[in-house]
Design an enzyme around this catalytic site. Structure first.
Site, PDB file in Angstrom:
ATOM      1  N   ASP A 232      -2.663   9.544 -10.180  1.00  0.00           N
ATOM      2  CA  ASP A 232      -2.577   8.585 -11.279  1.00  0.00           C
ATOM      3  C   ASP A 232      -1.127   8.384 -11.720  1.00  0.00           C
ATOM      4  OD1 ASP A 232      -5.324   8.300 -11.224  1.00  0.00           O
ATOM      5  OD2 ASP A 232      -5.678   9.447 -13.074  1.00  0.00           O
TER       6      ASP A 232
ATOM      7  N   ASP B  50       0.850  -1.189   0.000  1.00  0.00           N
ATOM      8  CA  ASP B  50       0.000   0.000   0.000  1.00  0.00           C
ATOM      9  C   ASP B  50       0.886   1.240   0.000  1.00  0.00           C
ATOM     10  OD1 ASP B  50      -2.898   1.032   0.551  1.00  0.00           O
ATOM     11  OD2 ASP B  50      -1.649   2.104   1.997  1.00  0.00           O
TER      12      ASP B  50
ATOM     13  N   HIS C 258      -5.616  14.624  -8.536  1.00  0.00           N
ATOM     14  CA  HIS C 258      -5.792  13.227  -8.929  1.00  0.00           C
ATOM     15  C   HIS C 258      -4.924  12.830 -10.121  1.00  0.00           C
ATOM     16  CE1 HIS C 258      -8.872  12.148  -6.029  1.00  0.00           C
ATOM     17  NE2 HIS C 258      -9.322  13.373  -6.176  1.00  0.00           N
TER      18      HIS C 258
ATOM     19  N   ASN D 152      -3.072  12.974  -3.524  1.00  0.00           N
ATOM     20  CA  ASN D 152      -4.249  13.454  -4.266  1.00  0.00           C
ATOM     21  C   ASN D 152      -4.711  14.815  -3.758  1.00  0.00           C
ATOM     22  OD1 ASN D 152      -4.631  11.387  -6.153  1.00  0.00           O
ATOM     23  ND2 ASN D 152      -5.818  10.158  -4.730  1.00  0.00           N
TER      24      ASN D 152
ATOM     25  N   GLU E  76      -4.888   2.193  -4.046  1.00  0.00           N
ATOM     26  CA  GLU E  76      -3.423   2.304  -4.079  1.00  0.00           C
ATOM     27  C   GLU E  76      -2.752   1.045  -3.530  1.00  0.00           C
ATOM     28  OE1 GLU E  76      -4.731   4.134  -0.155  1.00  0.00           O
ATOM     29  OE2 GLU E  76      -5.467   4.170  -2.205  1.00  0.00           O
TER      30      GLU E  76
END
Length: 183
Positions: free
Chosen positions: A76, A59, A72, A67, A102
């Site tokens: 990405d 993770d 965002h 973010n 994630e």
């Protein structure tokens, strides 16, 4: 002639749909469905040959902050960057996919816990050592990884839960670490 072209088109479209059903569109890694099929295949092999394997749930640390601070599109970018790095680091026989959000699930076939720890630590260190740049903003990332050992016969879903428990122990103890499940 026209029928031949139609069959080719149908086959091409089927192959495209098959890929869409198995591949995460952002990261180009296996999605959960494809990942579980591959791991279940590995389980069958492990059960037949009494060979262990390690499951690793990874993770990205503080991903929400990425973010929130950078948008965002940056999130990405991070997911794609980590995915590419994972593909570079893992061995040819290893399996990796996007588990969700994630999180990434990895399978290290014919690997004991010590070997799994070595691979996971290499992943963790590589991610921590890299400098990431998005829209002229430079930052570091870290990842926490929980490990579980599958030994035959066993239950893969149970092992994933064990890896998840180890992952959250790592998060609670400071992040940026590899933690093995301890019963």
């Amino acid at each position: 002639m026209q029928l031949g072209a139609s069959i080719k088109e149908i086959k091409a479209n089927y192959a495209k749909m098959e890929q869409m059903a198995r591949i995460d569109p952002l990261t180009q890694l296996s999605n959960r469905r494809d990942l579980m099929e591959k791991i279940m295949h590995q389980k069958s092999f492990a059960d037949r040959n009494s060979r262990p394997f390690v499951l690793a749930l990874a993770d990205i640390d503080k991903f929400k902050n990425i973010n929130d601070l950078h948008g965002h599109d940056c999130g990405d970018f991070v997911l794609v960057s980590i995915s590419n790095l994972l593909k570079e680091i893992i061995r040819k026989q290893d399996i990796v996919g996007r588990w969700g959000g994630e999180e990434f699930l990895l399978c290290f076939p014919e690997t004991d816990m010590k070997g799994g720890q070595l691979i996971a630590e290499k992943i963790r260190q590589s991610i921590a050592d890299k400098r990431y740049v998005f829209n002229n903003v430079s930052f570091n990332l870290s990842i926490t990884i929980g490990l579980s050992l599958y030994s035959s016969p066993g239950n893969v879903e149970h092992n994933i839960k064990q890896a998840d428990i180890a992952l959250y122990q790592g998060k609670e103890n400071g992040r940026n670490r590899v933690v093995t499940y301890q019963a």
